[in-house]
Scaffold this motif. Structure first.
Motif, short mmCIF file in Angstrom:
data_model
loop_
_atom_site.label_atom_id
_atom_site.label_comp_id
_atom_site.label_asym_id
_atom_site.label_seq_id
_atom_site.Cartn_x
_atom_site.Cartn_y
_atom_site.Cartn_z
N PRO A 258 -0.84 2.99 -4.55
CA PRO A 258 -0.37 3.33 -5.91
C PRO A 258 1.04 2.78 -6.16
CG PRO A 258 -0.22 5.23 -4.45
CD PRO A 258 -0.88 4.15 -3.66
N LEU A 259 1.15 1.91 -7.14
CA LEU A 259 2.45 1.31 -7.48
C LEU A 259 2.69 1.44 -8.97
CD1 LEU A 259 2.23 -1.94 -5.32
CD2 LEU A 259 3.65 0.05 -4.86
N PRO A 260 3.95 1.59 -9.38
CA PRO A 260 4.25 1.80 -10.81
C PRO A 260 4.04 0.57 -11.67
CG PRO A 260 6.29 1.61 -9.53
CD PRO A 260 5.16 1.65 -8.54
N ILE A 261 3.99 -0.62 -11.08
CA ILE A 261 3.81 -1.85 -11.84
C ILE A 261 2.34 -2.24 -11.84
CG2 ILE A 261 4.50 -4.27 -12.07
CD1 ILE A 261 7.03 -3.62 -10.51
N ALA A 262 1.76 -2.32 -13.03
CA ALA A 262 0.31 -2.54 -13.14
C ALA A 262 -0.13 -3.84 -12.49
CB ALA A 262 -0.10 -2.51 -14.61
N THR B 19 -0.96 -3.68 -8.81
CA THR B 19 -2.01 -2.77 -8.36
C THR B 19 -3.18 -3.60 -7.82
OG1 THR B 19 -1.36 -1.17 -10.04
CG2 THR B 19 -3.52 -0.86 -9.02
#
Length: 406
Positions: free
Chosen positions: A58-62, A65
């Motif tokens: 899970p990463l904040p930058i789409a 992902t």
């Protein structure tokens, strides 16, 4: 605690020493490939391997992902391409590629070794534009494995043959990098290109400072990687780009060039981490889904024939054309020696695996085609390796008999 720390330090030093041994690192990569293939097909383990491969951090930058296997292909493998870029830069400045007279024949032979297998694959698959898109897969040569095998089995003239094979494989890498950039990269937005250009210019300037500021240099490299990803260019090429911009001659009275020094420091990480992990995930081919239909498919045959026959045929034909116009193979290199080297160039592995994923990534049956292509690369590489070893060994035994007769 002290004893455990000492053992840990010794282990690190041992691994660092072994990582400079091409035989050892080649065997490590092959072992990880076998483990990946086994894990993907063992009942009870296959599901765990699949879960690991498809796990998405899970990463904040789409745009970041991606499943773990994709992170390895797009991220971790960048380290390998950085080492390739540094190696190319050094070769062009002070190595075999810096002497046009010596480099001409292997450079032209490398082009033939790319063109013929590509033509073979395209001819076999020309009826399907979707499948013909994989024409690049049998064009690559794995420099690490081919050099390792040559080192293991060749003694006579190994220096000249090694230099010829090294030059041929390096040029093959350059062509492969170009194919990835042109065929499998699709510009989606122009703005990241400007960011990429700014990053490369910054790298060019920072890496030439008397004392580079490494946190800033590392940040520039990461931004360049992300800019390539955002632009639709395969991000591993960022490693090649920054490698080619690194000084290949000593600066500030240094004893060695920075390209050579950085390559020496990064090669162990590439050989012992990036390539084995990539091989582990790349070879996760579920064989239960591959039957006689896939083994007789045009994709499988095109890659197999391209690697085993096309590679050596293209190299030998173009080398013969070069000598026909007055160019020399090199001191001490005979045609039968070159045949063994040309056969070893059919060992694809790393870049071929990557191209297999890229070639069929947009296909309706992408997973099936990619798995079939990877299996063909594996089998074709093993056959090429075996034939190359047999040819070189036969030449060596013939030399021994001739020496005894004399």
């Amino acid at each position: 605690m002290i004893r455990q720390a000492t053992l840990g330090i010794r282990l690190i030093h041992r691994l660092r020493h072994d990582s400079r041994n091409e035989r050892f690192t080649g065997m490590v990569m092959l072992a990880f490939a076998v483990v990946g293939l086994t894990a993907a097909n063992l009942p009870g383990i296959a599901s765990g391997y699949e879960a690991l491969s498809t796990f998405t951090p899970p990463l904040p930058i789409a745009s970041l992902t991606m499943p773990l296997s994709q992170w390895v292909e797009d991220g971790v493998l960048t380290l390998f391409f950085l080492v390739v870029g540094l190696d190319l830069r050094q070769e062009m400045a002070t190595g075999f590629l810096s002497d046009p007279k010596k480099a001409t024949v292997p450079v032209v032979a490398a082009c033939g070794g790319v063109a013929v297998p590509a033509l073979i694959f395209w001819t076999i698959n020309s009826s399907s534009p979707e499948l013909a898109h994989g024409w690049t897969v049998p064009t690559a040569t794995d420099i690490a494995f081919s050099i390792t095998v040559l080192t293991l089995v060749s003694r006579r003239g190994s220096g000249e043959l090694r230099a010829f094979l090294m030059t041929l494989a390096v040029v093959d890498d350059i062509i492969g990098i170009g194919l990835i950039a042109i065929v499998y990269s699709h510009l989606t937005s122009p703005w990241p290109v400007f960011v990429l250009a700014a990053c490369l210019l910054s790298w060019f300037l920072l890496i030439r400072m008397r004392r580079p500021i490494w946190p800033v240099v590392a940040a520039i490299g990461l931004i360049a990687w992300y800019a390539m990803l955002s632009a639709g260019i395969h991000p591993t090429l960022s490693g090649v780009a920054v490698g080619l911009l690194t000084p290949a001659r000593p600066v500030f009275r240094e004893m060695t060039s920075r390209a050579e020094r950085y390559r020496g420091k990064l090669s162990p990480w590439s050989a012992m981490l990036a390539l084995p992990v990539f091989a582990f995930f790349a070879m996760g081919i579920p064989l239960c889904g591959i039957g006689t239909h896939e083994l007789g498919s045009t994709v499988f045959l095109g890659i197999l024939i391209g690697l085993v026959i096309g590679k050596p045929l293209g190299i030998m034909l173009t080398a013969r054309l070069c000598t026909a116009v007055g160019l020399s193979l090199g001191d001490g290199i005979r045609w039968r020696d070159l045949l063994g080297v040309a056969q070893l160039c059919g060992i694809g592995f790393t870049v071929s695996f990557l191209m297999a994923d890229l070639a069929f990534s947009h296909s309706a049956q992408s997973s099936q085609y990619a798995d079939t292509a990877k299996l063909a690369v594996l089998i074709g590489s093993l056959i090429s390796c075996l034939l190359g070893v047999l040819i070189i060994s036969a030449n060596r035994h013939a030399d021994k008999r001739h020496t005894r007769c004399v």
